[in-house]
Design an enzyme around this catalytic site. Structure first.
Site, PDB file in Angstrom:
ATOM      1  CB  VAL A  58      -1.005  -0.038   1.186  1.00  7.96           C
ATOM      2  CG1 VAL A  58      -0.284   0.018   2.522  1.00  7.96           C
ATOM      3  CG2 VAL A  58      -2.045   1.072   1.102  1.00  7.96           C
ATOM      4  CB  SER A  76       1.737  -0.859  10.204  1.00  5.26           C
ATOM      5  OG  SER A  76       2.946  -0.448  10.829  1.00  5.26           O
ATOM      6  CG  ASN A 100      -0.246   5.631  -1.829  1.00  7.15           C
ATOM      7  OD1 ASN A 100      -0.089   6.711  -2.411  1.00  7.15           O
ATOM      8  ND2 ASN A 100       0.702   4.710  -1.765  1.00  7.15           N
ATOM      9  CE1 TYR A 146       3.146   0.448  14.400  1.00  4.61           C
ATOM     10  CE2 TYR A 146       3.036   1.106  16.704  1.00  4.61           C
ATOM     11  CZ  TYR A 146       2.465   0.497  15.604  1.00  4.61           C
ATOM     12  OH  TYR A 146       1.207  -0.056  15.706  1.00  4.61           O
TER      13      TYR A 146
END
Ligand code: UDP
Length: 312
Positions: A58, A76, A100, A146
């Site tokens: 993605v 993720s 996106n 993260y």
């Protein structure tokens, strides 16, 4: 028939969301690049005509033909050892991947929910954590890849909401457990359960006094579903406020598995949060959501799953 795209659809949370939306009568498109996802999690959905799997990253341009009603962005790497191994991919999926998804949502006129995290609070100085707390994050520490990607994700999502009027939702997910967690993802629950079942030492980090609050996956999915269907664009914590120290948790797992393993102590990873517990007032007020499963109730199907995985 409503159509939903779930990125990270072959992962732990993503696959449970695929099940929920499929069972609610949606046409489900799962997207995953399979770097941490597993086709086994969605194998039972693959023969269904209202289920599609797109093997795609993605973080690269996303094309979905036809209409789309909802997007849930859950792709993720999600455990500390994974984002340490894949720092750039973690940052890309939280930033470019989110961009996106937001662009796609705008193009399709779809509503989008993004998976944020209790990690936006970093090593929190406010306890329990309310959504109004801005957090205590080290941007250049090992967890920063993260934490900061997810913080950027929230900022970008709000920008699309305010600037483009996009219908957006942000869920801040606290430690969640259940079937389909990966045995070796390094997180404390799969680590302790598989160590206990194999008769190995349990690897506690630091002095084990740090706390976490564990949510059963079905409760999380219910909270996410309610948030998506609500009209609330601000972040909402979804997590079980039942807090426990890592030492207590290790003892609990030993008892539950009947294991005679010992607890062994290792250095605390850098920037490991000392305490974590959600304030769930907002979820109660806005979504009428509260966790239904205690840790003990959630552990039953979880332990069954791990036993099957380990014993073949
Ligand atoms: N932890 C531990 N032993 C392990 C893995 C993790 O003691 O084998 C500790 C870790 O240091 C942290 C807590 O358990 O304090 C939860 O870690 P996890 O990786 O599950 O998720 P986090 O909440 O840190 O993202």
């Amino acid at each position: 028939m409503k159509k939903v795209l779930i990125t990270g659809g072959a992962g732990f949370l993503g696959s449970h969301l695929c099940d929920r939306f499929f069972n609610e009568g949606y046409h489900v498109i799962a997207m995953d690049n399979l770097i941490t996802g597993d086709m086994e999690n969605i194998a039972h959905l693959m023969p269904e005509k209202n289920f599609e799997f797109h093997h795609h990253d993605v973080s690269k341009f996303v094309h979905i033909p036809g209409k789309l009603d909802y997007i849930l962005h859950f792709a993720s790497p999600a455990s500390p050892i994974e984002y340490l191994k894949m720092p750039i991919q973690t940052m890309k999926v939280g930033s470019l991947g989110t961009l996106n998804c937001l662009g796609l949502a705008k193009d399709k006129g779809a509503r989008i929910l993004v998976a944020s995290t209790s990690e936006v609070y970093g090593d929190p100085l406010v306890h329990p954590q309310t959504e109004d707390y801005w957090g205590n994050v080290n941007p250049v520490g090992p967890r920063g890849v993260y934490d900061e990607a997810k913080r950027f994700q929230e900022a970008l999502t709000m920008a699309y909401h305010t600037f483009h009027g996009l219908e957006t939702r942000i869920v801040r997910i606290f430690n969640t457990f259940g079937p389909r967690m990966r045995l070796n993802d390094g997180r404390v629950l799969p680590a302790f359960i598989s160590q206990a079942l194999r008769g190995e030492d349990l690897t506690a980090f630091g002095d084990g006094s740090q706390t976490r609050s564990f949510t059963y996956v079905d409760d999380l999915v219910e909270g996410i579903y309610r948030l998506l269907m609500s009209d609330y664009p601000h972040p909402v914590n979804i997590g079980n406020p039942q807090e426990i120290t890592i030492n207590e948790f290790a003892e609990e797992i030993l008892k539950l598995t009947g294991s005679t393993s010992k607890i062994k102590y290792f250095p605390l990873p850098t920037d490991d949060p000392k305490q974590r517990k959600p304030d769930t007032t907002r979820a109660k007020e806005i979504l009428n959501w509260e966790p239904k499963y205690s840790r003990a109730e959630g552990m039953k199907p979880t332990l069954e799953y791990f036993k099957k995985k380990i014993n073949g």
